[in-house]
Motif scaffolding. Structure first.
Motif, short mmCIF file in Angstrom:
data_model
loop_
_atom_site.label_atom_id
_atom_site.label_comp_id
_atom_site.label_asym_id
_atom_site.label_seq_id
_atom_site.Cartn_x
_atom_site.Cartn_y
_atom_site.Cartn_z
N ARG B 67 0.87 -1.23 0.07
CA ARG B 67 0.05 0.13 0.15
C ARG B 67 0.66 1.24 -0.04
N THR B 68 2.11 1.22 0.76
CA THR B 68 2.85 2.49 0.90
C THR B 68 3.38 2.74 -0.59
N LEU B 71 1.09 4.56 -2.66
CA LEU B 71 1.10 5.83 -2.29
C LEU B 71 2.38 6.53 -2.55
N SER B 75 2.59 9.94 -5.36
CA SER B 75 3.27 11.03 -4.85
C SER B 75 4.38 11.37 -6.11
#
Lengths: 356, 381
Positions: B67-68, B71, B75
């Motif tokens: 999940r990170t 993200l 970004s």
């Protein structure tokens, strides 16, 4: 030329890769890595303590504004209800996805309830509350995020501002008062609209000067005393003798300007005649109290006794969620008139505009 | 005198990566930079009473979760577009500090057009993107024209234009295109059939990567092709590297200034699009801010090279997103900003030191060959 470019390209590639590798190597010898939500073995008491997750907006604890007010409510709950808490704060310029992740980490770390401060959490709360239906959420300053496990803690800022606007008009000798807003956003427009309506209710021809310190997305207007001072100085120079600020940490500058001009200022959020710098306390006529601390504490209390309700809870004059302060005794002579307006607002005889 | 045919050996040209390092220096510079950045970060962590090893372990462990990673990619997509816009200007010695204003003005107007739903489905998506590029280009063109006709430094004008853009955006949001949603205010949401769907690039999570990540990749390739495979790119690089040589070879420098700013602005206009078309569908008070300034740091870090910038953007995205886990572990999240600053400084200083070593070495070599120990003119080391 092309070969040079390739070598340069390899260089930059190596930079990043090595950095990652260095970081990874650094952790190689470590066995028990901390996992999200692990607050330490010592605190895992057998009694089911309430673990509160508090997600602040930009600024966090120490912003002398609404984040601090929420922190004060949490501190009271820690002392009186014995709750544990984890406090996280937002970074400037972050996306909604990053706010969601913050709430997800708290929820999956076993924090329940989770309190979020500021309307920027509206969409993230709505999404994460749906993902974690057994976790209770609260959001301060937003009623748009709704769900069976979301409590909205909202305030009638315009009603409290109306009262301090009336106080300003009653105390003004020049018939000229000022409003300094931190950032030009709808929330602060409510303060402005209430203040102006209150001042005009007392003196229909009063002049109300208005100034916002910054425009979104520059939220520094809530934390820049120099800007607050310049804006207030301009208003005093232009004839104002009472200035109300809804500018968080910038308010300190407004008080300094009032002191220098020999005029009066009105505080916001907390009773600033108690919390402001001692050298400027004597210029504070009154403060518009927005009791975020009470709302946060009430919410945590309702969690601890199991009476929590979802949906909006409006903290208005009637509920005692907004008010004016009397510390310093400067409004003692007009208290009767202010309380009269207060009753009229509570009874519905006077309706206060909320701005655009 | 090996450098007379290439860019002039100035600090600026070295900073912007126009003069490549060769041989073992090419490896030594980034290694030294990384070691230095690591040491400074560890020192800061130690001084602030946080264990360096555990902190980095936590970050890496969190950063490698699926999940990170999504993200981080999301970004990085926006950072990458912003940094490419900056890098385009840098390649021509134009410091486009105005990417921040360009992308925000572009995002709000594009969001307003999208919210008005003048076209159906995919046609609207294309229109939104075209509007964003046009607005970004037009706003940047002001600085370009001012420089070409009046000689106004683009550093000054773009900073001023950022402030003006902020005021215009705030005015438009509050008075023209904004719709109140409780305490927030934003443009009307773009209809769902015009959204750019996310792609499930990372296995093991339901979180999706911005569909416009492919646009970012295309921009990177386009950047490389434009600069290295076209006459325009050659003129642009020549103008940036050696203005006098460019004029002598018949390049219309003023025209190049305006065109370079327009292209940089058009790319800058796209920086907010992944968020607008892939996540928020509306420009509101909480639309991500500061992409432009991150872009400047990342362009420097990546030495204006499309792959280097990509690595910089990923690193930035990773660091930004790991701030949350640090906060949860009682490590001040501001550590991340310190890391970012130290990394950029280390890379700049590391490369500069390597260049100075190279210059000194070249001079020693020349001296030896001439068997004359007299100092060479322009010695710096």
């Amino acid at each position: 030329m092309f070969r040079n470019r390739v070598s340069k390209l390899a260089v930059t590639g190596v930079t990043g890769a090595l950095l990652m590798a260095a970081a990874a190597c650094g952790g190689g010898g470590d066995t028990a890595a901390p996992s999200p939500g692990n607050t330490g073995a010592g605190t895992a008491a057998p009694a089911a303590k309430i673990k509160v997750g508090l997600a602040y907006d930009i600024g966090g604890r120490g912003d002398q504004s609404f984040n601090d007010a929420a922190a004060a409510g949490l501190d009271k709950a820690k002392a009186e209800l014995g709750v544990e808490a984890k406090e996280l704060e937002a970074a400037p310029g972050e996306t909604e996805a990053q706010k969601e992740e913050r709430l997800r980490l708290l929820a999956s770390g076993g924090f329940n309830p989770i309190i979020t401060v500021g309307f920027a959490y509206s969409n993230p709360v709505k999404k994460i509350a749906a993902e974690f239906p057994d976790t209770k959420f609260a959001i301060v300053d937003d009623s748009a995020a709704t769900g069976p496990n979301i409590s909205n803690l909202v305030f009638a800022e315009e009603q409290g501002s109306f009262l301090v606007g009336a106080a300003a008009a009653l105390k003004s000798k020049s018939g000229n008062v000022g409003f300094v807003g931190g950032v030009d956003v709808p929330l602060i427009h409510k303060f402005e609209a209430g203040f102006e309506a209150g001042a005009k209710a007392v003196k229909p021809d009063i002049k109300v000067q208005k100034k916002y310190l910054t425009q979104a997305p520059d939220f520094s207007g809530f934390n820049d005393p120099a800007k607050g001072k310049t804006a207030a100085e301009g208003m005093f120079d232009a004839g104002a003798d009472v200035v109300y600020h809804a500018a968080g940490g910038s308010g300190g500058g407004v008080f300094e300007a009032a002191k220098a001009a020999g005029a009066l200022a009105i505080g916001v959020d907390s009773d600033q005649a108690k919390t402001a710098d001692p050298s400027v306390k004597d210029v504070i006529l009154t403060s518009m109290l927005k009791k975020v601390d009470v709302a946060v504490y009430d919410f945590l209390k309702s969690i601890s006794d199991g009476s929590v309700k979802s949906g909006p809870k409006v903290y208005d004059l009637k509920a005692g969620g907004v008010d004016y302060s009397t510390t310093g005794g400067k409004v003692d002579d007009i208290k009767d008139k202010l309380d009269e307006y207060k009753q009229k607002i509570i009874s519905g005889e006077v309706t206060v505009p909320t701005g655009s | 005198m090996t450098t007379t045919t290439g860019p002039k050996d100035t600090f600026l040209n070295r900073l912007l990566g126009r003069i490549p390092l060769t041989g073992w220096l090419a490896l030594a510079a980034p290694v030294a930079a990384v070691v230095f950045a690591g040491l400074v970060t560890a020192l800061v962590l130690l001084v602030t009473g946080n264990p360096p090893v555990e902190t980095l372990t936590t970050m890496v462990e969190y950063g490698t979760q699926p999940r990170t990673m999504v993200l981080t990619l999301n970004s990085a997509t926006m950072y990458y577009i912003s940094a490419i816009a900056v890098a385009l200007g840098f390649r021509m010695n134009l410091f486009n500090i105005g990417v921040d204003g360009q992308y925000r003005l572009a995002a709000i107007l594009a969001a307003a057009v999208g919210g008005s739903a003048v076209l159906p489905g995919f046609a609207l998506t294309v229109l939104v993107i075209v509007v964003a590029m046009a607005v970004g280009a037009a706003w940047a063109a002001i600085a370009g024209i001012l420089k070409a006709t009046r000689g106004v430094s683009e550093v000054i004008s773009t900073i001023m234009l950022n402030t003006i853009a902020s005021s215009i955006v705030a005015y438009l949001l509050v008075n023209v295109v904004g719709v109140r949603r409780d305490n927030n205010i934003g443009t009307r949401p773009i209809p769902e059939d015009s959204w750019v769907p996310g792609v499930a690039l990372v296995p093991g999570t339901q979180a999706k990567v911005f569909g416009l990540i492919f646009l970012a990749i295309a921009l990177g390739i386009g950047f490389h092709v434009l600069l290295n495979r076209t006459r325009f790119g050659f003129d642009l690089r020549t103008t940036g590297a050696n203005r006098e040589a460019a004029i002598a070879s018949g390049v219309n420098v003023k025209r190049m200034v305006v065109i370079a700013m327009v292209i940089s602005g058009a790319v800058a206009g796209l920086a907010g699009m992944p968020q607008l078309l892939g996540a928020s569908y509306s420009y509101s008070l909480d639309f991500p801010a500061g992409l432009g300034f991150n872009g400047i740091a990342i362009a420097l870090l990546g030495r204006n090279n499309p792959i280097g910038v990509a690595i910089g953007a990923l690193l930035w995205g990773f660091l930004d997103n790991s701030a949350t886990i640090l906060d949860l572990q009682e490590v001040p999240p501001e550590i991340v900003q310190i890391m970012q600053g130290v990394i950029v400084l280390s890379v700049v200083i590391g490369y500069e030191l390597a260049h100075r070593y190279r210059i000194a070495a070249e001079q020693r070599k020349v001296s030896r060959e001439l068997a004359a120990p007299a100092a060479v003119e322009g010695a710096k080391a």
